[in-house]
Design a protein around this motif. Structure first.
Motif, mmCIF file in Angstrom:
data_model
loop_
_atom_site.group_PDB
_atom_site.id
_atom_site.type_symbol
_atom_site.label_atom_id
_atom_site.label_comp_id
_atom_site.label_asym_id
_atom_site.label_seq_id
_atom_site.Cartn_x
_atom_site.Cartn_y
_atom_site.Cartn_z
ATOM 1 N N GLY A 1 1.479 -0.823 8.233
ATOM 2 C CA GLY A 1 2.263 -2.038 8.491
ATOM 3 C C GLY A 1 1.329 -3.237 8.550
ATOM 4 N N ARG B 1 1.981 -10.013 0.557
ATOM 5 C CA ARG B 1 2.528 -10.251 1.902
ATOM 6 C C ARG B 1 1.446 -10.096 2.968
ATOM 7 N NH1 ARG B 1 7.208 -6.458 3.085
ATOM 8 N NH2 ARG B 1 8.566 -7.732 1.816
ATOM 9 N N VAL C 1 0.841 -1.203 0.000
ATOM 10 C CA VAL C 1 0.000 0.000 0.000
ATOM 11 C C VAL C 1 0.878 1.257 0.000
ATOM 12 C CG1 VAL C 1 -1.755 1.310 1.251
ATOM 13 C CG2 VAL C 1 -1.917 -1.169 1.176
ATOM 14 N N THR D 1 -11.577 -1.143 1.593
ATOM 15 C CA THR D 1 -11.326 -1.356 0.161
ATOM 16 C C THR D 1 -12.016 -2.663 -0.214
ATOM 17 O OG1 THR D 1 -9.324 -2.588 0.697
ATOM 18 C CG2 THR D 1 -9.038 -0.248 0.254
ATOM 19 N N VAL E 1 9.982 -0.797 15.166
ATOM 20 C CA VAL E 1 9.662 -1.447 16.444
ATOM 21 C C VAL E 1 8.910 -2.703 16.053
ATOM 22 C CG1 VAL E 1 8.391 -1.273 18.603
ATOM 23 C CG2 VAL E 1 9.384 0.791 17.571
ATOM 24 N N ASP F 1 10.337 0.283 8.506
ATOM 25 C CA ASP F 1 9.999 -1.100 8.129
ATOM 26 C C ASP F 1 11.032 -2.050 8.728
ATOM 27 O OD1 ASP F 1 7.883 -2.174 5.773
ATOM 28 O OD2 ASP F 1 9.411 -3.614 6.406
#
Ligand SMILES: NC(=O)c1ccc[n+]([C@@H]2O[C@H](COP(=O)([O-])OP(=O)(O)OC[C@H]3O[C@@H](n4cnc5c(N)ncnc54)[C@H](O)[C@@H]3O)[C@@H](O)[C@H]2O)c1
Length: 448
Positions: free
Chosen positions: A173, A283, A28, A251, A124, A87
């Protein structure tokens, strides 16, 4: 309640750079970045984005007056957006976009330089909450408070380096394992103790959110997990007068559901069953293959129907709905999700009918404009002193956070009216009720 919304000319102007901070630089985020960079070069069409191409009606139908939302609400200019990400993988946005395989390489190459310049900060991360991922670009600290302080440092450095006037953080994330609020989430005091004592219930996303709210940066949650949906972080948001919004970008299949269900309900057509299944191979799909992450998504996806159909008001139409949601990880499809819905409905005298939806969508293509709009509207909200929960942005969420005691509005058209009327309210325009009676009658009170 003693906070006052600033309206019209009192809203702080959108001057200077708007820093966009994003934990998670996967499908995204890279799709958003590539699109925004292309837009900045004048090479893109912002399809799907209200902030970039939406129009708003002002005044009566006879006035025939429509304004561009961007200009009407004096939104931040896309040219002023600067991005910082975190990331668990070190890949630049250029490499991450290639790996995500959402966009054609020609679209990625067009903005190669800009994408290459975005290198994620160390994340993190706690594998207990995202079981199917392993990365090594991860912060280390004695306890969770130290990790939060490191994120605060990242935010400060980013702000200084990019000369940001304002900032917004949006989580894109992975979805964390399902969790309910525990005693550590009951109050800010408990939460801060928990950070110092490494409370296992505090998730990585909550550490980012805590850091953002401490820095008075609005926080948006694009995933279905808990994060700010607990007393402790809401207390911090209220105390620091910061805007928050969530959860889970709306979505694909849920978007379709919240378009269709209000129509069935409006015509009082009954529903016996709604079976929704998906295949996706990105993913996100891999993460959701873990039952605990799937549980977060399932709760978010299942919630929408009841608040739209209202079985408590219409038990004979909606009391016995068999609602099932399945997500199947299927690598060959990548980001191009396919979803099937079978809806068993009934009408006059109880006669049954069926609706089938087969949506071949592109998850991140649908999510990128949602994320862009959320960021730009959250910035407007913060400038207008609209702090705490931004329910008017529920248009963009599968599982909107609302104030205790309220049920969320999930129907897309109610959500859209709420959003547009909020913009009209903020800009001191007349609200539109759609009664239209004044075109036909003199609405003066009848005089005895
Ligand atoms: N694509 C959609 O249509 C859509 C819709 C609704 C919600 N979402 C949610 O948005 C999120 C992003 O979706 P995506 O398709 O880009 O997923 P993705 O798997 O492509 O990207 C997620 C990224 O987050 C990173 N990450 C994981 N934990 C992290 C952490 N603690 N800190 C920083 N980075 C971390 C991963 O390494 C990965 O690069 C997911 O939670 C997804 O469920 C997506």
């Amino acid at each position: 309640m003693n906070k006052t919304i600033l309206r019209g000319e009192k809203i702080a102007p959108a001057e200077g750079k708007l820093g966009v901070l994003i934990p998670g630089m996967g499908a995204v985020t890279t799709t958003l970045l590539a699109g925004v960079f292309a837009l900045k070069k004048g090479n893109n069409k912002a399809f799907g984005s209200l902030t970039q191409m939406g129009k708003i009606r002002l005044g009566k139908r006879t006035d025939n007056k429509f304004a561009s939302i961007k200009e009407f609400a004096k939104l931040a200019d896309i040219k002023d957006l600067v991005f910082g990400t975190w990331d668990i993988f070190e890949d630049s946005a250029y490499i991450a976009a290639q790996k995500a395989a959402v966009l054609k390489s020609s679209d990625i190459e067009l903005v190669k330089e800009e994408l290459e310049s975005i290198k994620p900060m160390a994340a993190v991360f706690d594998k207990r909450f995202v079981k199917n991922l392993d990365g090594n670009h991860i912060k280390k600290g004695q306890n969770k408070m130290e990790l939060a302080e490191q994120v605060i440092e990242d935010i400060k450095n980013f702000k200084e380096k990019n000369n940001c006037a304002r900032m917004v953080m949006c989580w894109a994330g992975s979805t964390e394992a399902y969790a309910k609020p525990s005693s550590v989430h009951d109050s800010l005091k408990n939460f801060e103790e928990g950070l110092k004592n490494n409370a296992p219930e505090i998730t990585p996303s909550q550490i980012y959110a805590y850091a953002a709210l401490k820095m008075k940066v609005p926080y948006l949650n694009g995933a279905p997990h808990l994060t700010t949906d607990c007393n402790a972080l809401m207390e911090l948001a209220e105390k620091n007068e910061v805007a928050v919004g969530g959860k889970d970008f709306k979505t694909g299949q849920t978007l379709m559901k919240t378009i269709l269900a209000p129509g069935l309900n409006a015509r009082l057509l009954g529903v016996n069953g709604w079976f929704s299944t998906n295949i996706l191979g990105n993913r996100d799909g891999e993460v959701l293959d873990d039952p605990e992450s799937f549980k977060s998504k399932e709760v978010s996806k299942l919630g929408v129907i009841d608040t739209i159909l209202k079985p408590d008001l219409y038990p004979e139409l909606y009391d016995n709905i068999y609602h099932k949601v399945r997500i199947n990880y299927y690598p060959p499809r990548g980001d191009n999700k396919e979803s099937w819905d079978n809806i068993d409905i009934f009408g006059w005298m109880g006669y049954p009918m069926e609706i089938k939806i087969n949506f071949l969508c592109r998850d991140s293509i649908l999510a990128a404009p949602v994320m862009l709009d959320l960021i730009i509207f959250a910035d407007l909200a913060q400038r207008a002193n609209m702090t705490g929960i931004l329910e008017w942005l529920s248009f963009y969420f599968k599982s909107p956070i609302v104030k205790k005691g309220l049920y969320p509005e999930n129907g897309i058209f109610v959500q859209r009216s709420k959003l547009l009327n909020t913009l009209r309210y903020l800009m001191k325009e007349e609200l539109i009720t759609h009664t239209g009676l004044d075109y036909y009658y003199d609405l003066e009170e009848e005089k005895e």
